[in-house]
Motif scaffolding. Structure first.
Motif, PDB file in Angstrom:
ATOM      1  N   LEU A 160       0.837  -1.202   0.000  1.00  0.00           N
ATOM      2  CA  LEU A 160       0.000   0.000   0.000  1.00  0.00           C
ATOM      3  C   LEU A 160       0.875   1.256   0.000  1.00  0.00           C
ATOM      4  N   ALA A 161       1.915   1.257   0.826  1.00  0.00           N
ATOM      5  CA  ALA A 161       2.807   2.428   0.869  1.00  0.00           C
ATOM      6  C   ALA A 161       3.492   2.622  -0.490  1.00  0.00           C
ATOM      7  N   LEU A 162       3.846   1.506  -1.126  1.00  0.00           N
ATOM      8  CA  LEU A 162       4.486   1.600  -2.450  1.00  0.00           C
ATOM      9  C   LEU A 162       3.536   2.227  -3.464  1.00  0.00           C
ATOM     10  N   TYR A 163       2.294   1.782  -3.469  1.00  0.00           N
ATOM     11  CA  TYR A 163       1.317   2.338  -4.413  1.00  0.00           C
ATOM     12  C   TYR A 163       1.073   3.818  -4.137  1.00  0.00           C
ATOM     13  N   ARG A 164       0.953   4.167  -2.861  1.00  0.00           N
ATOM     14  CA  ARG A 164       0.711   5.582  -2.538  1.00  0.00           C
ATOM     15  C   ARG A 164       1.852   6.446  -3.057  1.00  0.00           C
ATOM     16  N   ALA A 165       3.067   5.985  -2.820  1.00  0.00           N
ATOM     17  CA  ALA A 165       4.220   6.785  -3.256  1.00  0.00           C
ATOM     18  C   ALA A 165       4.286   6.837  -4.782  1.00  0.00           C
ATOM     19  N   ALA A 166       4.040   5.696  -5.417  1.00  0.00           N
ATOM     20  CA  ALA A 166       4.148   5.645  -6.885  1.00  0.00           C
ATOM     21  C   ALA A 166       3.099   6.551  -7.529  1.00  0.00           C
ATOM     22  N   LEU A 167       1.878   6.510  -6.997  1.00  0.00           N
ATOM     23  CA  LEU A 167       0.817   7.316  -7.610  1.00  0.00           C
ATOM     24  C   LEU A 167       1.070   8.806  -7.383  1.00  0.00           C
ATOM     25  N   ARG A 168       1.695   9.132  -6.265  1.00  0.00           N
ATOM     26  CA  ARG A 168       2.030  10.551  -6.022  1.00  0.00           C
ATOM     27  C   ARG A 168       3.148  10.991  -6.964  1.00  0.00           C
ATOM     28  N   LEU A 169       4.199  10.173  -7.043  1.00  0.00           N
ATOM     29  CA  LEU A 169       5.355  10.580  -7.849  1.00  0.00           C
ATOM     30  C   LEU A 169       5.046  10.595  -9.341  1.00  0.00           C
ATOM     31  N   ARG A 170       4.176   9.681  -9.796  1.00  0.00           N
ATOM     32  CA  ARG A 170       3.949   9.613 -11.239  1.00  0.00           C
ATOM     33  C   ARG A 170       3.263  10.861 -11.773  1.00  0.00           C
ATOM     34  N   ARG A 171       2.613  11.616 -10.879  1.00  0.00           N
ATOM     35  CA  ARG A 171       1.994  12.868 -11.335  1.00  0.00           C
ATOM     36  C   ARG A 171       3.026  13.840 -11.889  1.00  0.00           C
ATOM     37  N   GLY A 172       4.257  13.684 -11.449  1.00  0.00           N
ATOM     38  CA  GLY A 172       5.299  14.602 -11.928  1.00  0.00           C
ATOM     39  C   GLY A 172       5.941  14.140 -13.229  1.00  0.00           C
ATOM     40  N   LEU A 173       5.577  12.938 -13.708  1.00  0.00           N
ATOM     41  CA  LEU A 173       6.246  12.415 -14.908  1.00  0.00           C
ATOM     42  C   LEU A 173       5.651  13.030 -16.162  1.00  0.00           C
TER      43      LEU A 173
END
Ligand code: GLC
Length: 526
Positions: free
Chosen positions: A446-459
């Motif tokens: 869950l923590a991995l998904y939260r971080a990934a979904l937050r960071l991917r907004r910057g891609l």
């Protein structure tokens, strides 16, 4: 909310029966879902796709619709649905509904009317009725057995799925008009779009020819006339303010044929099932990525990246069996219940999550994927609800194993799903997989998904492949970001980088272990 949000969105699939139960009857509902909207906002998704919540006898989990313009009492009321859409919007999330145009329920008033009216009646023309002492052609049902059932009065009717799901005749103006009404009904209530169930099947080949000897792909799929339908649907969506969209469920073997649904003026997006069916192999995944990008680019549509949904075994289990990609219903017969390595499957599923979240386009997350849930393959036979089970004479267990109610909290079933006994039993050992337990653990899925979904907004920007050893996928987005996925059996050195933004598992002395993915900050190329 951004313009053309759907080009980059992370979309979370809610299967309401199994998401959260608000009224204590053991079945997920709108009350339960509304209570968990903050969880979804915190997860970082841009939109929800909610599988059918309409009135239905639930023979096929709600894909047997008796009234598209009302909510089934099992889930709640129309008023609650409207409130839910408003609440999701207030939290910054769009809402896609699921429209089921190929067939309806046998309890739909039209089908009841057709049965009562008898052979040759106009009411039967909204469906595919044919006379004779044998099924009118050799088409099989997707759930096993023939696609025709007898009516008992000398006729047969077509159902590509269960007998309780008669196919509609899309040549009939009533059918077209009624679905256009349904689109407007939900658009008027704030829906941001629709996922279209079995989108390429609506139009059947002229004369309903036998499959044996048919010169094209399938006589019930991908017929030219279906494109006209979607052009008219698109015009309706475009007549509403605020980016209303369609996502087609289009299983076709030829990606170029799929891209034709995404031409300007047709559907906005389609699910990328090539990704979901691909085995965990670097060359195969790279080929899917390249083909997807190459076929979407000319039509100007964004690719989508999909690892799971309510019809396929969960990635943790799939990837935990070498060479056991999900390619067809045969998977169930071949692989279901055979041993697999859950630790390996989870490592790969986490790496796959970072792979797809880093790709350009939009990404889907099926409920429970963010918790790393495995497929539940040992459901007792008397608990199984999927019509595949009965239609296959008890040989294909079907899709219930990915539809088990979510574990939210606590240490025992029902794990906070609700207070009642869940409609499908949860494995007693899911305490460490609950959303609550994973929220406390920074290394959780869950923590991995939260971080990934937050960071991917910057891609931003397209994909550039980077040189990488065999069995390793490495690509950049822009100058400052790279994703590296190690599918080989050896640890590898990532390309030179400034920092690790996120990794699906720990790096080992600067090396990326097998079945691990990392997102890297690059130093910039001057
Ligand atoms: C789609 C749905 C599936 C359903 C079928 C018939 O494939 O995803 O769950 O059984 O259509 O509606």
């Amino acid at each position: 909310m951004r313009g053309e949000w759907w080009r980059t969105a992370a979309i979370y699939q809610v299967y309401p029966r199994s998401f959260a139960d608000g009224n204590g009857d053991g079945v997920g509902d709108l009350l339960g879902l509304r209570g968990r909207l903050p969880y979804l906002a915190r997860l970082g998704v841009d939109a929800l796709w909610i599988t059918p919540w309409y009135r239905s006898p639930m023979v096929d989990g709600g894909y047997d619709v008796a009234d598209h313009r009302d909510v089934d009492p099992l889930f709640g009321t129309l008023g609650e649905a409207e409130e839910l859409i408003g609440e999701a919007h207030a939290l910054g999330m769009r809402v896609l509904l699921d429209i089921v145009p190929n067939h309806c329920s046998d309890r739909h008033p039209w089908f009841q009317e057709a049965l009562a009216a008898g052979p040759g009646s106009p009411a039967r023309e909204r469906f595919w009725f044919r006379g004779g002492d044998r099924p009118p052609n050799d088409w099989p049902s997707n759930f096993g057995g023939p696609a025709w059932s007898p009516t008992g009065d000398g006729e047969w009717y077509l159902h590509l799925y269960a007998p309780e799901q008669p196919d509609l005749n899309w040549n009939h103006p009533d059918v077209r008009d009624d679905f256009e009404r349904t689109l407007r009904f939900w658009f008027d209530r704030g829906a941001d779009g629709f996922r279209i169930d079995v989108a390429p099947a609506l139009v059947k080949a002229e004369g309903l020819p036998d499959l044996a000897g048919y010169p094209g792909y399938l006589p019930w799929k991908d017929q030219e006339g279906v494109h006209d339908l979607y052009r008219s649907w698109r015009a309706i969506a475009d007549s509403y303010p605020g980016d209303r969209v369609f996502a087609g469920e289009i299983w076709l073997p030829d990606p170029a044929r799929l891209a034709r649904y995404l031409r300007p003026g047709e559907l906005h997006t389609a699910f990328n099932f090539a990704m979901l069916t691909c085995p965990w192999e670097a060359d195969a995944l790279r080929a899917v990525i390249d083909t997807t990008l190459a076929t979407h680019e000319p039509v100007g549509a964004p690719p989508t990246w999909v690892l799971s949904n309510h019809d396929v075994p969960r990635p943790v289990t799939r990837y935990g069996r070498d060479g056991a990609a999900f390619d067809s219903a045969d998977y169930f017969a071949r692989s279901h219940g055979t041993p697999y390595d859950e630790g390996l499957g989870l490592r790969r599923a986490r790496a796959a999550a970072l792979l797809v979240a880093a790709l350009p386009g939009s990404v889907y997350v099926y409920q429970g994927e963010e918790l790393g849930l495995p497929e539940v393959e040992d459901l007792p036979a008397d608990a199984l609800r999927d019509p595949m089970w009965a239609r296959s004479g008890g040989t294909v267990k079907g899709r219930d194993g990915c539809r088990v109610p979510l574990p939210w909290s606590g240490t025992r079933p029902p794990f906070g799903f609700g207070v009642g006994r869940p409609w499908l039993p949860q494995p007693p050992g899911w305490a460490s997989l609950t959303a609550e337990a994973q929220s406390r653990d920074p290394s959780s899925t869950l923590a991995l998904y939260r971080a990934a979904l937050r960071l991917r907004r910057g891609l931003t920007g397209g994909l550039t492949w980077l040189p990488a050893p065999r069995g390793v996928l490495a690509f950049a987005r822009g100058d400052r970001f790279a994703c590296v996925v190690n599918l080989s059996r050896e640890p590898v050195s990532p390309p030179p980088y400034d920092g690790v933004l996120l990794a699906s598992g720990p790096l080992d002395g600067g090396l990326l272990p097998p079945d691990t993915a990392a997102w890297l900050r690059l130093g910039g190329r001057g």
